[in-house]
Scaffold this active site. Sequence first.
Site, PDB file in Angstrom:
ATOM      1  N   ASP A  85     -49.149 -15.630 -17.967  1.00  9.74           N
ATOM      2  CA  ASP A  85     -50.058 -15.140 -16.926  1.00  9.74           C
ATOM      3  C   ASP A  85     -49.259 -14.649 -15.715  1.00  9.74           C
ATOM      4  O   ASP A  85     -49.827 -14.141 -14.746  1.00  9.74           O
ATOM      5  CB  ASP A  85     -51.139 -16.174 -16.557  1.00  9.74           C
ATOM      6  CG  ASP A  85     -50.576 -17.454 -15.989  1.00  9.74           C
ATOM      7  OD1 ASP A  85     -49.341 -17.598 -15.954  1.00  9.74           O
ATOM      8  OD2 ASP A  85     -51.382 -18.319 -15.565  1.00  9.74           O
ATOM      9  N   SER A  86     -47.919 -14.749 -15.797  1.00 12.77           N
ATOM     10  CA  SER A  86     -47.067 -14.099 -14.803  1.00 12.77           C
ATOM     11  C   SER A  86     -47.333 -12.595 -14.800  1.00 12.77           C
ATOM     12  O   SER A  86     -46.909 -11.884 -13.889  1.00 12.77           O
ATOM     13  CB  SER A  86     -45.587 -14.369 -15.090  1.00 12.77           C
ATOM     14  OG  SER A  86     -45.282 -14.087 -16.442  1.00 12.77           O
ATOM     15  N   ASP A  99     -50.854 -17.450 -22.604  1.00 14.02           N
ATOM     16  CA  ASP A  99     -51.235 -18.386 -21.542  1.00 14.02           C
ATOM     17  C   ASP A  99     -52.740 -18.421 -21.350  1.00 14.02           C
ATOM     18  O   ASP A  99     -53.387 -17.363 -21.292  1.00 14.02           O
ATOM     19  CB  ASP A  99     -50.624 -17.894 -20.213  1.00 14.02           C
ATOM     20  CG  ASP A  99     -49.423 -18.703 -19.797  1.00 14.02           C
ATOM     21  OD1 ASP A  99     -49.256 -19.849 -20.270  1.00 14.02           O
ATOM     22  OD2 ASP A  99     -48.644 -18.185 -18.973  1.00 14.02           O
ATOM     23  N   GLU A 109     -51.101 -25.397 -18.597  1.00 18.34           N
ATOM     24  CA  GLU A 109     -50.287 -26.061 -17.574  1.00 18.34           C
ATOM     25  C   GLU A 109     -50.883 -27.428 -17.245  1.00 18.34           C
ATOM     26  O   GLU A 109     -52.096 -27.541 -17.041  1.00 18.34           O
ATOM     27  CB  GLU A 109     -50.264 -25.218 -16.287  1.00 18.34           C
ATOM     28  CG  GLU A 109     -49.577 -23.876 -16.465  1.00 18.34           C
ATOM     29  CD  GLU A 109     -49.508 -23.077 -15.155  1.00 18.34           C
ATOM     30  OE1 GLU A 109     -49.903 -23.601 -14.088  1.00 18.34           O
ATOM     31  OE2 GLU A 109     -49.057 -21.927 -15.216  1.00 18.34           O
ATOM     32  N   GLU A 111     -40.459 -26.084 -16.331  1.00 21.12           N
ATOM     33  CA  GLU A 111     -40.123 -25.055 -15.333  1.00 21.12           C
ATOM     34  C   GLU A 111     -39.660 -25.680 -14.013  1.00 21.12           C
ATOM     35  O   GLU A 111     -40.349 -26.552 -13.448  1.00 21.12           O
ATOM     36  CB  GLU A 111     -41.347 -24.151 -15.079  1.00 21.12           C
ATOM     37  CG  GLU A 111     -41.049 -23.069 -14.039  1.00 21.12           C
ATOM     38  CD  GLU A 111     -42.083 -21.962 -13.956  1.00 21.12           C
ATOM     39  OE1 GLU A 111     -43.055 -21.983 -14.729  1.00 21.12           O
ATOM     40  OE2 GLU A 111     -41.893 -21.072 -13.096  1.00 21.12           O
TER      41      GLU A 111
HETATM   42  O1  KIV Z   1     -46.472 -17.093 -17.080  1.00 24.11           O
HETATM   43  C1  KIV Z   1     -45.275 -17.208 -17.402  1.00 24.11           C
HETATM   44  O2  KIV Z   1     -44.505 -16.250 -17.429  1.00 24.11           O
HETATM   45  C2  KIV Z   1     -44.788 -18.543 -17.733  1.00 24.11           C
HETATM   46  C3  KIV Z   1     -43.305 -18.698 -17.904  1.00 24.11           C
HETATM   47  C4  KIV Z   1     -42.652 -18.716 -16.589  1.00 24.11           C
HETATM   48  C5  KIV Z   1     -42.937 -19.886 -18.706  1.00 24.11           C
HETATM   49  O3  KIV Z   1     -45.540 -19.471 -17.827  1.00 24.11           O
END
Ligand code: KIV
Length: 259
Positions: free
Chosen positions: A40-41, A79, A111, A178
């Site tokens: 979700d980044s 995610d 998460e 993380e």
């Molecule tokens: O959303 C993301 O890119 C992540 C990574 C940083 C593990 O959760």
Amino acid sequence: MSSIRIFSKKKKPIVMVTAYDYVSAKTASEAGINALLVGDSLGMVYAGDKNTIKVSLEQMILHSRYVRNGAPDAFIITDMPFLTYKITPSRAILNAGKMITEGNADAVKVEGGTEICRTVKKLIQADIPVMGHLGLTPQGILKFGKYRKVGKGMDERKYLLRSALDLAAAGVFSIVLESIPEEIGTEITRSINIPTIGIGAGRHTDGQILVWNDVLGFYDRLRPRFSKQYKDLWSDAVKGLAEYKKEIEEGKFPSEKNI
Ligand code: KIV
């Protein structure tokens, strides 16, 4: 064809990168990366938001499909975005199911620690493979106020270790760690029988993951200390586009070859 079986505690490290679309997925898969995370980044590095909070289920499903198009044989984890799994377990199952059936993902990532294990168990009972995520959990940004290294104090250390044990017992196939001190990343990795994937968790996790844009230098805002930039695509892109503009202005493009 990659499968969940790559997530085993072997000597060879598991190499992961995020992917958000056809291009990132295809380049990662051509480079032989073991598994892809539709993180979700994407809210930050793809959509330009300042955090990951606004990313929607629909966005994740769509991008997951794009990633599958670029990497048909890859093991893809998508995610679950903010508030799509922490309301009720049954809603979590419905939402995670969409990631798999509509987004073409193989697994989902959530998460949180001990407090989400009930939901994690329900997802796994519904045959949805789940990856955990501990340490800096970006969806907690509104609660924590900033992105920071987690696990410096005793309470946080105890929470991280307890949560890793509980998530493993709940049945996750792997846990992303993380931004935590290296010694905690090492301790967790030694304490559980499923592989850990580190991002800013030191040298001793079972695998590593970085954001595609950070590895390739294709994002202008954040350069996390724990990531390493192997290319400078940003500068190349700006230079290439400026050259294109100049050639049009000078009447060099299109040339005879381009007609
Ligand atoms: O959303 C993301 O890119 C992540 C990574 C940083 C593990 O959760």
